[in-house]
Design a protein around this motif. Structure first.
Motif, PDB file in Angstrom:
ATOM      1  N   TYR A 209       0.886  -1.233   0.217  1.00 24.00           N
ATOM      2  CA  TYR A 209      -0.166   0.001  -0.097  1.00 24.00           C
ATOM      3  C   TYR A 209       0.782   1.343   0.022  1.00 24.00           C
ATOM      4  O   TYR A 209       0.471   2.232  -0.446  1.00 24.00           O
ATOM      5  CB  TYR A 209      -0.755   0.008   1.377  1.00 24.00           C
ATOM      6  CG  TYR A 209      -2.067  -0.919   1.126  1.00 24.00           C
ATOM      7  CD1 TYR A 209      -3.468  -0.519   0.583  1.00 24.00           C
ATOM      8  CD2 TYR A 209      -1.970  -2.355   1.575  1.00 24.00           C
ATOM      9  CE1 TYR A 209      -4.454  -1.454   0.468  1.00 24.00           C
ATOM     10  CE2 TYR A 209      -2.949  -3.150   1.292  1.00 24.00           C
ATOM     11  CZ  TYR A 209      -4.286  -2.609   1.054  1.00 24.00           C
ATOM     12  OH  TYR A 209      -5.349  -3.400   0.582  1.00 24.00           O
ATOM     13  N   VAL A 210       1.929   1.200   0.506  1.00 20.89           N
ATOM     14  CA  VAL A 210       2.885   2.399   0.545  1.00 20.89           C
ATOM     15  C   VAL A 210       3.981   2.246  -0.529  1.00 20.89           C
ATOM     16  O   VAL A 210       4.114   3.512  -1.400  1.00 20.89           O
ATOM     17  CB  VAL A 210       3.834   2.396   1.911  1.00 20.89           C
ATOM     18  CG1 VAL A 210       4.897   3.388   1.972  1.00 20.89           C
ATOM     19  CG2 VAL A 210       2.715   2.476   3.121  1.00 20.89           C
TER      20      VAL A 210
ATOM     21  N   PRO B 263       2.377   2.836  -4.572  1.00 15.93           N
ATOM     22  CA  PRO B 263       2.303   4.215  -5.086  1.00 15.93           C
ATOM     23  C   PRO B 263       3.633   4.896  -5.188  1.00 15.93           C
ATOM     24  O   PRO B 263       3.713   5.938  -6.166  1.00 15.93           O
ATOM     25  CB  PRO B 263       1.258   4.727  -3.967  1.00 15.93           C
ATOM     26  CG  PRO B 263       0.760   3.425  -3.409  1.00 15.93           C
ATOM     27  CD  PRO B 263       1.603   2.474  -3.706  1.00 15.93           C
TER      28      PRO B 263
ATOM     29  N   ASP C 249      -5.140   3.074  -4.507  1.00 22.26           N
ATOM     30  CA  ASP C 249      -4.562   4.389  -4.647  1.00 22.26           C
ATOM     31  C   ASP C 249      -3.600   4.707  -5.799  1.00 22.26           C
ATOM     32  O   ASP C 249      -3.035   5.702  -6.135  1.00 22.26           O
ATOM     33  CB  ASP C 249      -3.892   5.043  -3.532  1.00 22.26           C
ATOM     34  CG  ASP C 249      -4.752   5.309  -2.394  1.00 22.26           C
ATOM     35  OD1 ASP C 249      -6.178   5.351  -2.610  1.00 22.26           O
ATOM     36  OD2 ASP C 249      -4.204   5.687  -1.287  1.00 22.26           O
TER      37      ASP C 249
ATOM     38  N   GLU D  36       5.719   7.366   5.847  1.00 22.33           N
ATOM     39  CA  GLU D  36       4.477   7.316   4.761  1.00 22.33           C
ATOM     40  C   GLU D  36       3.494   8.046   5.623  1.00 22.33           C
ATOM     41  O   GLU D  36       3.242   7.877   6.723  1.00 22.33           O
ATOM     42  CB  GLU D  36       4.702   5.902   4.496  1.00 22.33           C
ATOM     43  CG  GLU D  36       4.021   4.811   5.677  1.00 22.33           C
ATOM     44  CD  GLU D  36       2.469   5.050   5.944  1.00 22.33           C
ATOM     45  OE1 GLU D  36       1.891   5.501   5.426  1.00 22.33           O
ATOM     46  OE2 GLU D  36       2.279   4.298   6.826  1.00 22.33           O
TER      47      GLU D  36
ATOM     48  N   VAL E 249       0.290   7.501   3.595  1.00 21.53           N
ATOM     49  CA  VAL E 249      -0.911   6.709   2.875  1.00 21.53           C
ATOM     50  C   VAL E 249      -2.231   6.939   3.523  1.00 21.53           C
ATOM     51  O   VAL E 249      -1.986   6.462   4.895  1.00 21.53           O
ATOM     52  CB  VAL E 249       0.021   5.639   2.051  1.00 21.53           C
ATOM     53  CG1 VAL E 249      -1.585   5.166   1.349  1.00 21.53           C
ATOM     54  CG2 VAL E 249       0.885   5.833   1.594  1.00 21.53           C
TER      55      VAL E 249
ATOM     56  N   PRO F 266      -5.427   5.338   2.635  1.00 20.29           N
ATOM     57  CA  PRO F 266      -6.234   4.661   1.503  1.00 20.29           C
ATOM     58  C   PRO F 266      -7.512   5.284   1.695  1.00 20.29           C
ATOM     59  O   PRO F 266      -8.315   5.409   2.252  1.00 20.29           O
ATOM     60  CB  PRO F 266      -6.154   3.234   2.130  1.00 20.29           C
ATOM     61  CG  PRO F 266      -4.963   3.133   2.863  1.00 20.29           C
ATOM     62  CD  PRO F 266      -4.695   4.295   3.537  1.00 20.29           C
TER      63      PRO F 266
ATOM     64  N   LYS G 287      -3.078  12.197  -2.088  1.00 20.50           N
ATOM     65  CA  LYS G 287      -2.596  11.103  -2.354  1.00 20.50           C
ATOM     66  C   LYS G 287      -1.137  11.120  -2.133  1.00 20.50           C
ATOM     67  O   LYS G 287      -0.433  12.233  -1.607  1.00 20.50           O
ATOM     68  CB  LYS G 287      -2.655  10.713  -3.855  1.00 20.50           C
ATOM     69  CG  LYS G 287      -4.334  10.617  -4.407  1.00 20.50           C
ATOM     70  CD  LYS G 287      -4.960   9.471  -3.899  1.00 20.50           C
ATOM     71  CE  LYS G 287      -6.428   9.493  -4.379  1.00 20.50           C
ATOM     72  NZ  LYS G 287      -7.038   8.228  -3.884  1.00 20.50           N
ATOM     73  N   THR G 288      -0.365   9.955  -2.434  1.00 22.70           N
ATOM     74  CA  THR G 288       1.380  10.079  -2.246  1.00 22.70           C
ATOM     75  C   THR G 288       1.827  11.335  -3.018  1.00 22.70           C
ATOM     76  O   THR G 288       2.689  12.055  -2.148  1.00 22.70           O
ATOM     77  CB  THR G 288       1.802   8.997  -2.964  1.00 22.70           C
ATOM     78  OG1 THR G 288       1.461   7.588  -2.223  1.00 22.70           O
ATOM     79  CG2 THR G 288       3.397   8.897  -2.749  1.00 22.70           C
TER      80      THR G 288
ATOM     81  N   THR H  61       0.884  14.648  -0.423  1.00 23.18           N
ATOM     82  CA  THR H  61       0.981  14.866   0.690  1.00 23.18           C
ATOM     83  C   THR H  61       2.234  15.441   1.120  1.00 23.18           C
ATOM     84  O   THR H  61       3.244  14.990   0.462  1.00 23.18           O
ATOM     85  CB  THR H  61       0.550  13.587   1.398  1.00 23.18           C
ATOM     86  OG1 THR H  61      -0.687  12.995   0.861  1.00 23.18           O
ATOM     87  CG2 THR H  61       0.402  13.599   2.877  1.00 23.18           C
TER      88      THR H  61
END
Length: 437
Positions: free
Chosen positions: A25-26, A29, A63, A166, A168, A170, A176-177, A180
């Motif tokens: 998830y990190v 992206p 994402d 991170e 993130v 979701p 988003k990445t 942010t």
């Protein structure tokens, strides 16, 4: 030219090859954004199936935009591999691996340690190594630095080590990445400068430099502990308000009209995801080294962890009022993901609710448009599609995750009894029997 100057030049000219360890998830992206920024990116993961999906342009992270991944793979900007020897080919690498808790609620840093050792084994002069995994203050200095210096590298001169948490979220439609803001803390000033330079070339959000990795590590835990504690307060207020016959959701709506000194947090069936239910306990564990007991954090954890059981107790009560027991009752659970509009069930409180339903002998079914199947109660469970007939036949409809895809008016129209743990039916004409958390 020094290693520092050479690496900065490579980063600025987008000649640097970037590695990302952990394509979850990190990591995925981040890898895609770095590739889109013009860097050649190599993604590393121990799961062969995940690597194959990435190399085929098959996206499995919500994402990430599907077409972005396809474009980066087709252009050759992004490739994935299980071969950590390819670390030798990269100039900068980010560690984005899980940091779970073990059965004793203590940090399991084995994934970080393994990644640091693999990077060190294949390291070379002039590398940047950034840890992004959420962890306790001191991890970068205690785990990553010794692994690299054992290979003869000198921090701040021939290798540059930093921590950048991170952030993130979701399912967040706004942040988003890419946009942010980022916090970066290096072991030395040069470490910070190199890491910040890379992130500024990749991201649109501000890059905020702090004086050490420990500051950045603590900052991330502070963020999530802040939410952890305030959600616990909202949950405790919900329990008290129910006893007093007061609508806690209306109380919160009224409170948030104040333009200062208040930030709205909402109650729910419990905490989920990989961050908020876990990260604060990294801090409680580390605090023991300093003979300090983090009472507020642990109390918040106690409140949040009991919410699934509270939901089941309330479900029993509302069924009893209808002359029914939970055992044998037909219960439709709406949502199993830990938050709305995502497919992530990690640490979802709904899993605990389902375990309680199973233990009490309820005849339940789970509906989630984002999750086809999930593991719970020691077995793989399938979700089902929501129908009017299902709602009509249910003794209790439990709204556990407030997905936008649910037709809440239909749910209200067709259900005999709704227990809404998310205030999802706000603004909807309610059924005859409607109960909120």
């Amino acid at each position: 030219m020094s290693s520092f100057e050479t690496l900065i030049k490579k980063i600025e000219n987008r000649e640097a090859v970037i590695g990302v360890v952990g394509l979850g998830y990190v990591g995925l992206p981040l890898a895609v954004e770095k590739a889109k920024a013009g860097y050649k990116v190599i993604g590393f993961d121990v799961q062969q199936s995940r690597v194959e999906q990435v190399n085929q342009g098959i996206n499995y992270i919500g994402d990430v935009v599907d077409q972005d991944l396809v474009d980066m793979i087709k252009s050759g900007q992004l490739i994935a591999t299980t071969d950590y020897a390819r670390i030798q080919d990269v100039d900068a690498v980010a560690i984005c691996v899980p940091t779970p808790l073990d059965i004793y609620q203590q940090p399991d840093t084995s994934y970080v340690e393994s990644s640091a050792n693999e990077i060190a084994k294949n390291s070379h002069e002039g590398m940047l190594v950034v840890l992004e995994s959420t962890t306790y203050p001191g991890t970068t200095e205690e785990i990553v630095r010794p692994a690299l210096e054992a290979k003869g590298l000198v921090t701040g001169e021939t290798v540059f080590i930093a921590y950048s948490p991170e952030r993130v979220d979701p399912g967040n439609k706004q942040f988003k990445t890419k946009n942010t803001p980022k916090v970066v803390g290096g072991i030395t000033a040069n470490c910070t400068k190199v890491a910040a330079s890379l992130y500024r070339n990749v991201l649109e959000g501000d890059v905020f430099e702090v004086s050490s990795p420990a500051i950045a590590e603590m900052e991330k835990i502070f963020e999530n502990t802040f939410r952890h504690i305030n959600i616990a307060l909202a949950n405790e207020m919900a329990i008290l308000c129910e006893k007093m016959g007061i609508d806690v959701w209306e109380v919160i709506d009224a409170a948030k009209t104040k333009p200062y000194g208040y930030m709205a947090f909402y109650p729910g069936p419990g905490l989920g995801g990989h961050c908020i239910p876990i990260d604060p306990f990294y801090l409680t564990w580390k605090a023991r080294e300093y003979n300090y007991h983090t009472r507020l954090i642990e109390l918040a954890g106690e409140i949040n962890n009991t919410m699934p059981e509270y939901v089941i107790t309330r479900a029993m009560q509302v069924l009893n009022e209808e002359g029914k027991a939970l055992r044998g009752a037909k219960v439709t659970v709406l949502g199993v993901a830990y938050k709305k509009d995502i497919d992530d069930v990690r640490e979802s409180p709904v899993l605990k609710i389902i375990e309680f339903l199973e233990q009490h002998g309820a005849d339940y079914q789970v509906v989630d448009p984002y999750v086809a199947s999930f593991k719970c109660c020691g077995k793989r469970m399938e979700t089902v599609q929501l129908t009017k007939e299902m709602l009509q036949q249910s003794d209790l409809v439990l709204v556990a995750t407030d997905h936008s895809d649910f037709d809440y008016q239909m749910i209200a129209n067709e259900s005999k009894l709704v227990f809404d743990t998310r205030n999802a039916l706000k603004g909807i004409t309610k059924p005859n029997k409607y109960v909120k958390l």
